[in-house]
Design a protein around this motif. Structure first.
Motif, PDB file in Angstrom:
ATOM      1  N   ASN A   1       0.816  -1.202   0.000  1.00 26.97           N
ATOM      2  CA  ASN A   1       0.000   0.000   0.000  1.00 26.97           C
ATOM      3  C   ASN A   1       0.854   1.258   0.000  1.00 26.97           C
ATOM      4  O   ASN A   1       1.699   1.433   0.872  1.00 26.97           O
ATOM      5  CB  ASN A   1      -0.915  -0.020   1.228  1.00 26.97           C
ATOM      6  CG  ASN A   1      -1.878  -1.192   1.191  1.00 26.97           C
ATOM      7  OD1 ASN A   1      -2.630  -1.333   0.243  1.00 26.97           O
ATOM      8  ND2 ASN A   1      -1.826  -2.059   2.199  1.00 26.97           N
TER       9      ASN A   1
ATOM     10  N   ALA B   1       0.052  -4.728   4.163  1.00 21.45           N
ATOM     11  CA  ALA B   1      -1.357  -5.149   4.073  1.00 21.45           C
ATOM     12  C   ALA B   1      -1.871  -5.765   5.378  1.00 21.45           C
ATOM     13  O   ALA B   1      -3.049  -5.637   5.707  1.00 21.45           O
ATOM     14  CB  ALA B   1      -1.541  -6.139   2.918  1.00 21.45           C
TER      15      ALA B   1
ATOM     16  N   GLU C   1     -10.393 -12.229  -1.497  1.00 22.07           N
ATOM     17  CA  GLU C   1      -9.790 -13.539  -1.772  1.00 22.07           C
ATOM     18  C   GLU C   1      -9.560 -14.246  -0.440  1.00 22.07           C
ATOM     19  O   GLU C   1      -8.768 -13.780   0.381  1.00 22.07           O
ATOM     20  CB  GLU C   1      -8.456 -13.353  -2.519  1.00 22.07           C
ATOM     21  CG  GLU C   1      -7.763 -14.658  -2.850  1.00 22.07           C
ATOM     22  CD  GLU C   1      -6.311 -14.477  -3.329  1.00 22.07           C
ATOM     23  OE1 GLU C   1      -5.645 -15.490  -3.545  1.00 22.07           O
ATOM     24  OE2 GLU C   1      -5.860 -13.329  -3.466  1.00 22.07           O
ATOM     25  N   THR C   2     -10.274 -15.346  -0.232  1.00 16.78           N
ATOM     26  CA  THR C   2     -10.207 -16.037   1.057  1.00 16.78           C
ATOM     27  C   THR C   2      -9.421 -17.333   0.932  1.00 16.78           C
ATOM     28  O   THR C   2      -9.532 -18.036  -0.059  1.00 16.78           O
ATOM     29  CB  THR C   2     -11.638 -16.344   1.544  1.00 16.78           C
ATOM     30  OG1 THR C   2     -12.335 -15.116   1.667  1.00 16.78           O
ATOM     31  CG2 THR C   2     -11.627 -17.041   2.884  1.00 16.78           C
ATOM     32  N   SER C   3      -8.622 -17.639   1.960  1.00 15.97           N
ATOM     33  CA  SER C   3      -7.889 -18.906   1.984  1.00 15.97           C
ATOM     34  C   SER C   3      -7.640 -19.301   3.422  1.00 15.97           C
ATOM     35  O   SER C   3      -6.771 -18.741   4.084  1.00 15.97           O
ATOM     36  CB  SER C   3      -6.567 -18.766   1.244  1.00 15.97           C
ATOM     37  OG  SER C   3      -5.825 -19.967   1.382  1.00 15.97           O
TER      38      SER C   3
ATOM     39  N   THR D   1      -7.121 -16.670   6.698  1.00 16.19           N
ATOM     40  CA  THR D   1      -6.864 -15.286   6.282  1.00 16.19           C
ATOM     41  C   THR D   1      -7.514 -14.971   4.939  1.00 16.19           C
ATOM     42  O   THR D   1      -7.738 -15.851   4.116  1.00 16.19           O
ATOM     43  CB  THR D   1      -5.361 -14.987   6.183  1.00 16.19           C
ATOM     44  OG1 THR D   1      -4.753 -15.951   5.321  1.00 16.19           O
ATOM     45  CG2 THR D   1      -4.690 -15.020   7.540  1.00 16.19           C
TER      46      THR D   1
ATOM     47  N   GLU E   1      -7.742 -11.636   1.808  1.00 20.05           N
ATOM     48  CA  GLU E   1      -7.231 -10.357   1.342  1.00 20.05           C
ATOM     49  C   GLU E   1      -8.367  -9.577   0.702  1.00 20.05           C
ATOM     50  O   GLU E   1      -9.039 -10.050  -0.206  1.00 20.05           O
ATOM     51  CB  GLU E   1      -6.108 -10.588   0.330  1.00 20.05           C
ATOM     52  CG  GLU E   1      -5.535  -9.281  -0.139  1.00 20.05           C
ATOM     53  CD  GLU E   1      -4.287  -9.457  -0.968  1.00 20.05           C
ATOM     54  OE1 GLU E   1      -3.548 -10.439  -0.752  1.00 20.05           O
ATOM     55  OE2 GLU E   1      -4.064  -8.626  -1.854  1.00 20.05           O
ATOM     56  N   VAL E   2      -8.577  -8.362   1.211  1.00 17.84           N
ATOM     57  CA  VAL E   2      -9.662  -7.503   0.751  1.00 17.84           C
ATOM     58  C   VAL E   2      -9.044  -6.283   0.071  1.00 17.84           C
ATOM     59  O   VAL E   2      -8.151  -5.647   0.634  1.00 17.84           O
ATOM     60  CB  VAL E   2     -10.538  -7.057   1.945  1.00 17.84           C
ATOM     61  CG1 VAL E   2     -11.644  -6.110   1.491  1.00 17.84           C
ATOM     62  CG2 VAL E   2     -11.126  -8.270   2.658  1.00 17.84           C
TER      63      VAL E   2
ATOM     64  N   VAL F   1      -9.656  -2.485  -1.555  1.00 14.07           N
ATOM     65  CA  VAL F   1     -10.560  -1.341  -1.490  1.00 14.07           C
ATOM     66  C   VAL F   1     -10.032  -0.277  -2.446  1.00 14.07           C
ATOM     67  O   VAL F   1      -8.844   0.028  -2.438  1.00 14.07           O
ATOM     68  CB  VAL F   1     -10.608  -0.777  -0.049  1.00 14.07           C
ATOM     69  CG1 VAL F   1     -11.495   0.462   0.024  1.00 14.07           C
ATOM     70  CG2 VAL F   1     -11.087  -1.845   0.928  1.00 14.07           C
TER      71      VAL F   1
ATOM     72  N   ALA G   1      -4.885  -2.654   0.072  1.00 22.51           N
ATOM     73  CA  ALA G   1      -5.027  -4.103   0.265  1.00 22.51           C
ATOM     74  C   ALA G   1      -4.952  -4.396   1.753  1.00 22.51           C
ATOM     75  O   ALA G   1      -4.043  -3.927   2.435  1.00 22.51           O
ATOM     76  CB  ALA G   1      -3.912  -4.842  -0.469  1.00 22.51           C
ATOM     77  N   ALA G   2      -5.921  -5.155   2.255  1.00 23.26           N
ATOM     78  CA  ALA G   2      -5.967  -5.509   3.678  1.00 23.26           C
ATOM     79  C   ALA G   2      -5.959  -7.018   3.836  1.00 23.26           C
ATOM     80  O   ALA G   2      -6.742  -7.709   3.180  1.00 23.26           O
ATOM     81  CB  ALA G   2      -7.241  -4.946   4.314  1.00 23.26           C
ATOM     82  N   VAL G   3      -5.066  -7.541   4.682  1.00 21.03           N
ATOM     83  CA  VAL G   3      -5.120  -8.956   5.052  1.00 21.03           C
ATOM     84  C   VAL G   3      -5.797  -9.034   6.415  1.00 21.03           C
ATOM     85  O   VAL G   3      -5.266  -8.544   7.412  1.00 21.03           O
ATOM     86  CB  VAL G   3      -3.715  -9.593   5.093  1.00 21.03           C
ATOM     87  CG1 VAL G   3      -3.787 -11.007   5.663  1.00 21.03           C
ATOM     88  CG2 VAL G   3      -3.110  -9.630   3.698  1.00 21.03           C
ATOM     89  N   ILE G   4      -6.987  -9.597   6.450  1.00 24.35           N
ATOM     90  CA  ILE G   4      -7.751  -9.727   7.695  1.00 24.35           C
ATOM     91  C   ILE G   4      -8.140 -11.187   7.873  1.00 24.35           C
ATOM     92  O   ILE G   4      -7.874 -12.020   7.001  1.00 24.35           O
ATOM     93  CB  ILE G   4      -8.995  -8.801   7.697  1.00 24.35           C
ATOM     94  CG1 ILE G   4      -9.992  -9.207   6.604  1.00 24.35           C
ATOM     95  CG2 ILE G   4      -8.561  -7.346   7.482  1.00 24.35           C
ATOM     96  CD1 ILE G   4     -11.272  -8.355   6.606  1.00 24.35           C
ATOM     97  N   THR G   5      -8.753 -11.546   8.990  1.00 26.34           N
ATOM     98  CA  THR G   5      -9.143 -12.946   9.161  1.00 26.34           C
ATOM     99  C   THR G   5     -10.449 -13.213   8.401  1.00 26.34           C
ATOM    100  O   THR G   5     -11.278 -12.330   8.220  1.00 26.34           O
ATOM    101  CB  THR G   5      -9.342 -13.297  10.647  1.00 26.34           C
ATOM    102  OG1 THR G   5     -10.358 -12.467  11.183  1.00 26.34           O
ATOM    103  CG2 THR G   5      -8.059 -13.114  11.434  1.00 26.34           C
TER     104      THR G   5
END
Lengths: 69, 69, 69, 69, 69, 69
Positions: free
Chosen positions: E7, E61, F17-19, F22, F24-25, F27, F36-40
């Motif tokens: 980012n 990220a 994108e889910t795996s 975790t 990745e979203v 925006v 880009a956000a890596v969230i649960t």
């Protein structure tokens, strides 16, 4: 040994969900607080983490936010 | 509003120590857990944080570590 | 005690610069690597950190970036 | 280009383990230090990272903890 | 050089507030977004940051959260 | 509700994108910035995130770096 990260929540591991290089570990304290940790699967193996075990969830103060109404 | 950061500790602000751009806020839960947060002084002002107020300490799961014996 | 944060650099504390709630601690390894840590002044006091002492700089794998040419 | 993140460990990529959106990259320095980085798979592809390549592991000072005995 | 942190927000430095080891740098993009960065004062000096300069705000990220209504 | 994390980018979710644990979203803001956000994956489900939805990407100031030439 002492660590500079000041925040600790002592509790029981209630779940370990592993997927490739990352895993999610859930810790529940006696007082009913829940902490979710995303750590590497290597760390789960190295620590020999298992459900029911007592652990500390540890958090650096710079990683804590505050929210109010 | 809902936030992706999953970990929350609800408690009372017991101290706010400000120094230049950063401040340390301490939150104590009813169950006796303590959370220390280093946030910006701007955020302390913007939220109007004060001692005795009820707030959430909020933590992203990727910032939580696990420690065992 | 074992901690999930996998990265450690063992070295000597070569400087501690404190200012209000935060402090910067510099650690130098035998191999010549340098690590700068911004931690809370409370942690400097609680650990009793002093220059010349041998410590570990500890880093969570999700906080490490990679750069190439 | 210069980056504010001050901590760098220069070394060789010794492994890349990819799983869905995240990957774990291991870097070993000449002096024998090892750094594990969890980054996105997109970044592995964008940088064209490969084993044997020389890279920097880069860490922000606020993400470094200190531990002593 | 390429960095794994994906980012970036390119903008102008509109303020630098320094206090001891930490400083807060504000960056405003052409599109009107504002990014506040808390970095070390050493990094401000090393990069020779000055108001009016064009820089990138860079974020990993795993440090980004998502909020909805 | 107000949150201490000061940086927000309001935009549209353009991919999820889910795996495993975790996700990745991505925006995109009106001004053309991408975050880009890596969230649960748990958070994706709990928030009921979907493509096309308007959300905030939220970032703590201590997690922002600065880069110049």
């Amino acid at each position: 040994m002492a660590l500079s990260a000041r925040n600790r929540l002592t509790g029981e591991v209630t779940s370990i969900e592993t997927s490739g290089p990352t895993a999610e570990v859930t810790v529940e304290t006696e007082g009913g607080e829940t902490a979710a940790a995303v750590i590497t699967t290597d760390s789960v193996d190295r620590l020999g983490l298992s459900e029911g075990e007592t652990v500390d969830a540890v958090i650096k103060a710079t990683d804590v936010m505050v929210r109010n109404n």
